[in-house]
Design a protein around this motif. Structure first.
Motif, PDB file in Angstrom:
ATOM      1  N   PHE A  57     -15.059  12.491  18.527  1.00 30.83           N
ATOM      2  CA  PHE A  57     -13.768  11.977  17.826  1.00 30.83           C
ATOM      3  C   PHE A  57     -13.736  11.432  16.640  1.00 30.83           C
ATOM      4  N   GLU A  58     -15.017  10.509  16.659  1.00 30.94           N
ATOM      5  CA  GLU A  58     -15.221   9.886  15.247  1.00 30.94           C
ATOM      6  C   GLU A  58     -15.566  10.746  14.432  1.00 30.94           C
ATOM      7  N   ARG A  59     -16.483  11.766  14.708  1.00 29.68           N
ATOM      8  CA  ARG A  59     -16.914  13.154  13.760  1.00 29.68           C
ATOM      9  C   ARG A  59     -15.595  13.700  13.360  1.00 29.68           C
ATOM     10  N   ARG A  60     -14.899  14.214  14.519  1.00 28.33           N
ATOM     11  CA  ARG A  60     -13.694  15.017  13.843  1.00 28.33           C
ATOM     12  C   ARG A  60     -12.665  14.405  12.970  1.00 28.33           C
ATOM     13  N   ARG A  61     -12.621  13.072  13.407  1.00 28.08           N
ATOM     14  CA  ARG A  61     -11.277  12.558  12.651  1.00 28.08           C
ATOM     15  C   ARG A  61     -11.807  12.302  11.171  1.00 28.08           C
ATOM     16  N   ALA A  62     -13.206  11.708  10.943  1.00 24.42           N
ATOM     17  CA  ALA A  62     -13.749  11.805   9.443  1.00 24.42           C
ATOM     18  C   ALA A  62     -13.423  12.980   8.777  1.00 24.42           C
ATOM     19  N   GLU A  63     -13.928  13.954   9.468  1.00 23.21           N
ATOM     20  CA  GLU A  63     -13.665  15.443   8.968  1.00 23.21           C
ATOM     21  C   GLU A  63     -12.169  15.689   8.659  1.00 23.21           C
ATOM     22  N   THR A  71       3.617  11.059  12.017  1.00 27.40           N
ATOM     23  CA  THR A  71       3.622  11.352  13.384  1.00 27.40           C
ATOM     24  C   THR A  71       2.109  11.309  13.988  1.00 27.40           C
ATOM     25  N   TRP A  72       1.213  11.432  13.217  1.00 27.92           N
ATOM     26  CA  TRP A  72      -0.059  11.325  13.475  1.00 27.92           C
ATOM     27  C   TRP A  72      -0.507   9.898  13.741  1.00 27.92           C
ATOM     28  N   VAL A  73       0.099   9.031  13.023  1.00 29.53           N
ATOM     29  CA  VAL A  73      -0.390   7.606  13.163  1.00 29.53           C
ATOM     30  C   VAL A  73       0.614   7.078  14.665  1.00 29.53           C
ATOM     31  N   VAL A  74       1.650   7.790  14.836  1.00 30.23           N
ATOM     32  CA  VAL A  74       2.538   6.992  15.973  1.00 30.23           C
ATOM     33  C   VAL A  74       1.829   7.677  17.032  1.00 30.23           C
ATOM     34  N   HIS A  75       1.328   9.062  17.091  1.00 28.81           N
ATOM     35  CA  HIS A  75       0.772   9.624  18.282  1.00 28.81           C
ATOM     36  C   HIS A  75      -0.694   8.640  18.485  1.00 28.81           C
ATOM     37  N   ASP A  76      -1.625   8.346  17.555  1.00 27.09           N
ATOM     38  CA  ASP A  76      -2.720   7.452  18.016  1.00 27.09           C
ATOM     39  C   ASP A  76      -2.009   6.201  18.608  1.00 27.09           C
ATOM     40  N   LEU A  77      -0.978   5.620  18.036  1.00 27.06           N
ATOM     41  CA  LEU A  77      -0.602   4.287  18.662  1.00 27.06           C
ATOM     42  C   LEU A  77       0.107   4.577  20.025  1.00 27.06           C
ATOM     43  N   ALA A  78       0.560   5.638  20.355  1.00 22.73           N
ATOM     44  CA  ALA A  78       1.131   5.970  21.563  1.00 22.73           C
ATOM     45  C   ALA A  78      -0.001   6.106  22.564  1.00 22.73           C
ATOM     46  N   PHE A 114      -4.964   3.494   8.354  1.00 21.71           N
ATOM     47  CA  PHE A 114      -4.638   3.487   9.799  1.00 21.71           C
ATOM     48  C   PHE A 114      -5.314   4.498  10.688  1.00 21.71           C
ATOM     49  N   LEU A 115      -5.364   5.687  10.406  1.00 15.95           N
ATOM     50  CA  LEU A 115      -6.206   6.875  11.143  1.00 15.95           C
ATOM     51  C   LEU A 115      -7.609   6.649  11.226  1.00 15.95           C
ATOM     52  N   ALA A 116      -8.073   6.159  10.112  1.00 18.47           N
ATOM     53  CA  ALA A 116      -9.379   5.876  10.210  1.00 18.47           C
ATOM     54  C   ALA A 116     -10.135   4.817  11.173  1.00 18.47           C
ATOM     55  N   ARG A 117      -8.970   3.853  11.440  1.00 19.99           N
ATOM     56  CA  ARG A 117      -9.326   2.848  12.543  1.00 19.99           C
ATOM     57  C   ARG A 117      -9.461   3.403  13.867  1.00 19.99           C
ATOM     58  N   MET A 134       0.764  -1.179  -0.068  1.00 21.34           N
ATOM     59  CA  MET A 134      -0.016  -0.095   0.048  1.00 21.34           C
ATOM     60  C   MET A 134       0.904   1.075   0.003  1.00 21.34           C
ATOM     61  N   GLU A 135       0.514   2.164  -0.633  1.00 18.59           N
ATOM     62  CA  GLU A 135       1.340   3.529  -0.914  1.00 18.59           C
ATOM     63  C   GLU A 135       1.203   4.017   0.527  1.00 18.59           C
ATOM     64  N   SER A 136       2.255   4.774   0.881  1.00 20.00           N
ATOM     65  CA  SER A 136       2.362   5.088   2.284  1.00 20.00           C
ATOM     66  C   SER A 136       1.462   6.210   2.492  1.00 20.00           C
ATOM     67  N   LEU A 137       1.095   7.182   1.805  1.00 17.69           N
ATOM     68  CA  LEU A 137      -0.175   8.217   2.326  1.00 17.69           C
ATOM     69  C   LEU A 137      -1.251   7.468   2.479  1.00 17.69           C
ATOM     70  N   GLU A 138      -1.869   6.416   1.630  1.00 19.78           N
ATOM     71  CA  GLU A 138      -2.937   5.614   1.814  1.00 19.78           C
ATOM     72  C   GLU A 138      -3.072   4.642   2.996  1.00 19.78           C
ATOM     73  N   ARG A 139      -1.766   4.206   3.362  1.00 24.04           N
ATOM     74  CA  ARG A 139      -1.690   3.496   4.553  1.00 24.04           C
ATOM     75  C   ARG A 139      -1.859   4.226   5.823  1.00 24.04           C
ATOM     76  N   THR A 140      -1.351   5.707   5.615  1.00 21.22           N
ATOM     77  CA  THR A 140      -1.354   6.166   7.004  1.00 21.22           C
ATOM     78  C   THR A 140      -2.760   6.776   7.047  1.00 21.22           C
ATOM     79  N   LEU A 141      -3.711   7.061   5.891  1.00 21.08           N
ATOM     80  CA  LEU A 141      -5.065   7.297   6.122  1.00 21.08           C
ATOM     81  C   LEU A 141      -5.968   6.039   6.538  1.00 21.08           C
TER      82      LEU A 141
END
Lengths: 174, 174
Positions: free
Chosen positions: A95-101, A136-143, A10-13, A1-8
């Protein structure tokens, strides 16, 4: 998966992970923290909402508008403590609404590989790229998922008797 | 919520948390670990399945059958490495099914507060109660969720540049 797509992807999860883990848990458990100045599960979700409002998308747009010329505004890690008290259900919905936005906005920006290499200026860390910000957004979620699960585990530690010896996470720092 | 009910409620969540977090992630990310002898996300889910098969319900039944007279069989923390290689989807399906069976079995036992105080004998830790065993099951799930999120975060750390300085979890031990 391309890197930006992989990031988005994950963030949607993260809203779904948080809901599966936290919706309907005992209030006392959700309010447990690791001592003065540390985050409870409620604090973490409030902090994640504040990040959607002031950090990830605003900083992405800031890089596109200003490059390195103007540093990012500082991120307030304690801002959620000043917000009105909300239940976990309200926080999860928000959070669900804001993340989707946020993710819809990032997709609108149609970021290309060369745009992802553009630099901004962090007020403490100096030059950073847009690609680094999004990762960093992904790592921040995971942390913060690691933090929530550690905090919830520590809150149950008094119930497990001698088994505490087997769980290194119970000794990890806040 | 009464303590046993709270425990069973939490344990029912874990398959959903894992699915929301892990289903469909890149194989390379799922196979990332923290170095030789440490667990990847794939290893953790395999280990959780092995726990359903050999640890939580079998030890609960062992306490009811033998009390402190016969110690538990030792739990093999590396057993998942000997199992056939399975995809994350197969592991998640297996774990969801085995966890549902485990919880159905615990409910069949209709454990009362006095039964929950019965003691068994752990081969290393000595006397432990059934209540402690069931709470340890919860803490074990949470500790491994903390581990998975930490491992996934560490795997993305090379992409975040100077931001690594802000994430203490990236320095936490395996």
């Amino acid at each position: 998966m391309e890197s930006l797509e992989r990031t988005l992807d994950f963030l949607a999860r993260t809203p779904h992970v948080l809901r599966a883990l936290l919706a309907g848990l005992d209030e006392g458990w959700l309010a447990a923290d690791e001592g003065p100045g540390t985050y409870s599960a409620l604090d973490v979700v409030g902090h994640l909402i504040h990040g959607e409002d002031t950090d990830w998308v605003p900083r992405s747009e800031h890089i596109l508008a200003h490059g390195e010329a103007v540093p990012f505004a500082r991120f307030d890690r304690e801002a959620m403590r000043a917000a009105p008290v909300r239940s976990m259900e309200e926080l999860l919905d928000s959070f669900e609404r804001r993340r989707a936005e946020s993710l819809a906005r990032i997709r609108e920006l149609a970021l290309t590989p060369s745009v992802l290499e553009r630099r901004g200026r962090h007020p403490e860390l100096g030059p950073v790229t847009l690609a680094q910000l999004l990762s960093t957004w992904v790592v921040h979620d995971l942390a913060h998922l690691a933090q929530i699960t550690r905090v919830l585990a520590k809150a149950r530690a008094p119930e497990i008797g001698p088994w505490t010896a087997y769980f290194r996470v119970l000794g990890d720092r806040s």
